[in-house]
Design an enzyme around this catalytic site. Structure first.
Site, PDB file in Angstrom:
ATOM      1  N   ARG A   1       0.815  -1.221   0.000  1.00  0.00           N
ATOM      2  CA  ARG A   1       0.000   0.000   0.000  1.00  0.00           C
ATOM      3  C   ARG A   1       0.843   1.264   0.000  1.00  0.00           C
ATOM      4  NH1 ARG A   1      -2.141  -0.067   4.939  1.00  0.00           N
ATOM      5  NH2 ARG A   1      -3.744   1.472   4.530  1.00  0.00           N
TER       6      ARG A   1
ATOM      7  N   MET B   1       4.208   3.735  -1.214  1.00  0.00           N
ATOM      8  CA  MET B   1       4.469   4.311  -2.538  1.00  0.00           C
ATOM      9  C   MET B   1       5.210   3.334  -3.451  1.00  0.00           C
ATOM     10  SD  MET B   1       5.974   8.012  -3.499  1.00  0.00           S
ATOM     11  CE  MET B   1       7.443   7.898  -2.501  1.00  0.00           C
TER      12      MET B   1
ATOM     13  N   THR C   1       0.777  -4.988   8.451  1.00  0.00           N
ATOM     14  CA  THR C   1       0.994  -4.837   9.891  1.00  0.00           C
ATOM     15  C   THR C   1      -0.233  -4.224  10.569  1.00  0.00           C
ATOM     16  OG1 THR C   1       2.060  -2.712   9.439  1.00  0.00           O
ATOM     17  CG2 THR C   1       3.514  -4.597   9.760  1.00  0.00           C
TER      18      THR C   1
ATOM     19  N   CYS D   1      18.408   3.759  -5.042  1.00  0.00           N
ATOM     20  CA  CYS D   1      17.873   4.205  -6.335  1.00  0.00           C
ATOM     21  C   CYS D   1      18.908   4.936  -7.192  1.00  0.00           C
ATOM     22  CB  CYS D   1      16.666   5.106  -6.105  1.00  0.00           C
ATOM     23  SG  CYS D   1      16.934   6.334  -4.832  1.00  0.00           S
TER      24      CYS D   1
ATOM     25  N   GLN E   1      18.394  14.926  -6.700  1.00  0.00           N
ATOM     26  CA  GLN E   1      17.468  13.864  -6.316  1.00  0.00           C
ATOM     27  C   GLN E   1      16.078  14.396  -5.977  1.00  0.00           C
ATOM     28  OE1 GLN E   1      21.151  11.445  -4.358  1.00  0.00           O
ATOM     29  NE2 GLN E   1      19.145  10.673  -3.809  1.00  0.00           N
TER      30      GLN E   1
ATOM     31  N   GLU F   1      24.148   8.651   1.768  1.00  0.00           N
ATOM     32  CA  GLU F   1      23.770   8.483   0.356  1.00  0.00           C
ATOM     33  C   GLU F   1      25.016   8.489  -0.536  1.00  0.00           C
ATOM     34  OE1 GLU F   1      20.734   7.846  -0.506  1.00  0.00           O
ATOM     35  OE2 GLU F   1      20.499   8.383  -2.605  1.00  0.00           O
TER      36      GLU F   1
ATOM     37  N   ARG G   1      19.279  17.205  -2.815  1.00  0.00           N
ATOM     38  CA  ARG G   1      17.817  17.115  -3.008  1.00  0.00           C
ATOM     39  C   ARG G   1      17.347  18.374  -3.715  1.00  0.00           C
ATOM     40  NH1 ARG G   1      15.740  12.580  -2.273  1.00  0.00           N
ATOM     41  NH2 ARG G   1      16.210  12.403  -0.052  1.00  0.00           N
TER      42      ARG G   1
ATOM     43  N   HIS H   1      15.335  11.024 -10.392  1.00  0.00           N
ATOM     44  CA  HIS H   1      16.667  11.457  -9.965  1.00  0.00           C
ATOM     45  C   HIS H   1      17.517  11.729 -11.213  1.00  0.00           C
ATOM     46  CE1 HIS H   1      15.624  10.562  -5.956  1.00  0.00           C
ATOM     47  NE2 HIS H   1      16.459   9.586  -5.667  1.00  0.00           N
TER      48      HIS H   1
ATOM     49  N   GLN I   1      12.870   7.171 -10.196  1.00  0.00           N
ATOM     50  CA  GLN I   1      13.373   6.664  -8.931  1.00  0.00           C
ATOM     51  C   GLN I   1      12.452   5.581  -8.353  1.00  0.00           C
ATOM     52  OE1 GLN I   1      11.814   7.775  -5.661  1.00  0.00           O
ATOM     53  NE2 GLN I   1      13.470   6.543  -4.829  1.00  0.00           N
TER      54      GLN I   1
HETATM   55  N1  HSE Z   1      17.837   7.382  -0.582  1.00  0.00           N
HETATM   56  C1  HSE Z   1      17.306   7.840  -1.818  1.00  0.00           C
HETATM   57  C2  HSE Z   1      16.860   9.268  -1.728  1.00  0.00           C
HETATM   58  C3  HSE Z   1      16.147   7.041  -2.296  1.00  0.00           C
HETATM   59  O1  HSE Z   1      16.734   9.775  -0.609  1.00  0.00           O
HETATM   60  O2  HSE Z   1      16.629   9.886  -2.747  1.00  0.00           O
HETATM   61  C4  HSE Z   1      16.072   5.622  -1.923  1.00  0.00           C
HETATM   62  O3  HSE Z   1      17.121   4.820  -2.371  1.00  0.00           O
END
Ligand code: HSE
Length: 373
Positions: A9, A11, A36, A134, A161, A242, A269, A276, A352
């Site tokens: 359920r 994303m 859960t 990703c 990203q 990352e 980001r 990405h 992504q």
């Molecule tokens: N860690 C990655 C991000 C995505 O924050 O863009 C998941 O692998």
């Protein structure tokens, strides 16, 4: 095969379900849906065995599965995987979370790049197959041709990203920030139209982005009209987690941890929804001109698309928006750099949630249940 599906359920799980329906994967398996929080409710796709959703913490029921496919997240993996294995469960565990990735028993799955590693692991009886980070997966898919030919000495990767990498709530927050900015800046926009000073306009927008009213519960900072040059935790070495993953995971996927290719950069980001992008500087092992590099890249896999290095083509085909919701892995802006004949630039984009998350898992399931993808 009895396949337990968990986290469907969320994303990534929802993208996975869409892809499994589109590829008719459910025809090959007997699915049981676990949750859960929703045990006892009707399953989204009733199987003969379990028309109702099962409890995702019930080790006995989970143990009846041949395969467990989870997008539930790292905390679930850390809680349930050791208990299942300790109980003697010998099924296949396919997981989107990072918890198990670097464990020696786990294989990071990206079959267009490391099908040989996956096949060897299956022959050896390994049972834990984990999707990669990703950014790493998208980088390796884009550069697969150069990796196969062992033409890369090192890569500097500067990332752009998307919000989706941080989660669904972050995507909503990004748009809420944009909406806040749009609504709140109605007056300055009207003033700007009326010929007011651009510096006044800019000051008004910057003030809006800094004030307490803008929603920042997820990002901790405005991302709309801004960027955040840090992703994931602080390793205390100057590198973000990352950034660490790019070298560590890529070399594990490529099965070259003994003779690693240096991959590092700055992960950033930006205010994009779900694709990405990465700007690359690559040092090749030998001088090559850009056209030869493009030829090698074209042969990497069926999804890579080499984009002509022109303004028009880059604007048309090399943007997050162009790629969103597709399996394409465009790579462009390829040219020789003045640092020397072994240096090239490139820019690549990938979805992504598809190749970056759901698709490698779906394909691994298919490989296990049918022996082919
Ligand atoms: N860690 C990655 C991000 C995505 O924050 O863009 C998941 O692998």
């Amino acid at each position: 095969m009895r396949v337990g599906i968990i986290g469907w359920r969320g994303m990534v799980g929802s993208v996975l379900m869409e892809r499994m329906r589109a590829e008719d994967d459910f025809a090959l398996i007997e699915p049981t849906f676990f949750s859960t929080t929703q045990a006892g409710l009707s399953a989204p796709l009733a199987s003969h065995a379990h028309a109702l959703i099962c409890d995702a913490n019930d080790i006995a029921v989970l143990s009846g599965m041949d395969v467990i496919l989870t997008c539930q997240g790292g905390a679930y993996t850390e809680r349930v995987h050791p208990r299942l294995r300790a109980a003697g469960w010998g099924g296949y565990w396919i997981d989107a979370a990072s918890s198990l990735r670097m464990q020696p028993e786990a294989v990071i799955i990206l079959d267009p790049v490391n099908r040989d590693v996956i096949d060897a692991a299956l022959r050896r009886g390994q049972r834990d197959f984990i999707g990669g980070n990703c950014t790493v997966s998208l980088l390796l898919l884009a550069l697969a041709g150069l990796f196969k030919a062992d033409l890369i000495e090192w890569i500097s990767s500067m990332t752009y990203q998307a919000a989706s990498g941080a989660g669904a709530a972050n995507m909503r927050e990004l748009v809420a920030q944009m909406a806040y900015l749009g609504l709140e800046s109605g007056a300055p926009i009207a003033d700007a139209d009326a010929g007011a000073s651009i510096l006044e306009f800019d000051r008004a927008i910057a003030t809006r982005l800094r004030v307490a009213g803008i929603p920042v519960a997820e990002f901790g900072q405005a991302l709309a009209g801004n960027l955040i040059p840090w992703i994931d935790s602080d390793l205390g070495t100057g590198q973000s987690r990352e950034e660490w993953k790019s070298g560590a995971e890529a070399n594990k996927i490529l099965d070259r941890t003994e003779r690693p290719i240096a991959i590092d950069g700055v992960c950033v980001r930006v205010g994009v929804m779900r694709c990405h992008s990465q700007a690359l500087t690559i040092k090749l092992r030998r001088p090559m001109d850009a056209a030869a590099v493009e030829d090698v890249l074209r042969g990497g896999n069926s999804w890579v698309r080499v984009i002509q290095n022109t303004r028009d083509e880059s604007m048309r085909a090399l943007t997050p928006l162009a790629v969103s919701g597709t399996m394409d892995i465009p790579i462009g802006r390829i040219r020789n750099l003045p640092m020397g004949p072994q240096y090239i630039s490139a820019f690549t984009v990938g979805d992504q949630l598809l190749w970056g998350a759901a698709e490698p898992l779906r394909r691994m399931l298919r490989l296990i249940v049918s022996g082919t993808i």
